[in-house]
Design a protein around this motif. Sequence first.
Motif, mmCIF file in Angstrom:
data_model
loop_
_atom_site.group_PDB
_atom_site.id
_atom_site.type_symbol
_atom_site.label_atom_id
_atom_site.label_comp_id
_atom_site.label_asym_id
_atom_site.label_seq_id
_atom_site.Cartn_x
_atom_site.Cartn_y
_atom_site.Cartn_z
ATOM 1 N N GLN A 26 27.391 38.994 26.749
ATOM 2 C CA GLN A 26 27.852 38.768 28.115
ATOM 3 C C GLN A 26 28.847 39.860 28.477
ATOM 4 N N THR A 29 32.171 42.463 32.773
ATOM 5 C CA THR A 29 32.241 42.936 34.160
ATOM 6 C C THR A 29 31.160 42.271 34.994
ATOM 7 N N GLN A 30 31.148 40.948 35.006
ATOM 8 C CA GLN A 30 30.111 40.203 35.722
ATOM 9 C C GLN A 30 30.059 40.535 37.209
ATOM 10 N N ASP A 31 31.155 41.030 37.749
ATOM 11 C CA ASP A 31 31.153 41.394 39.171
ATOM 12 C C ASP A 31 30.479 42.730 39.428
ATOM 13 N N ASP A 32 30.190 43.479 38.367
ATOM 14 C CA ASP A 32 29.512 44.772 38.488
ATOM 15 C C ASP A 32 28.016 44.511 38.638
ATOM 16 N N PRO A 33 27.412 44.841 39.778
ATOM 17 C CA PRO A 33 25.988 44.559 39.975
ATOM 18 C C PRO A 33 25.083 45.308 38.992
#
Length: 61
Positions: A26, A29-33
Motif C-alpha cells: 500500500q 501516497t494514496q492521494d497521488d493518482p
Amino acid sequence: MPKSSFEASVEFVADINNAKDCLMSQDPTQDDPGALWFNIDLPKGHGFVAGDRVRVTVEKI
C-alpha cells in the motif's frame, strides 16, 4: 486485450487462514493518482516475503 502492469515491493504478508495468505503493498501516497498498490490472496506455499519485488499484471480474458 487491454492490460495493466506495474512493479512494487511486497510490504507485508498476512496470514489469512490455513489455506491462504494475503500479499500487500500500500503506497503511502494514496492521494497521488499515479500511485498503484495491491492486496491479493494467494495459496500457502507461495514463497513471497516482505521486501520481495513483484510485477502485478491484470488482463482481460
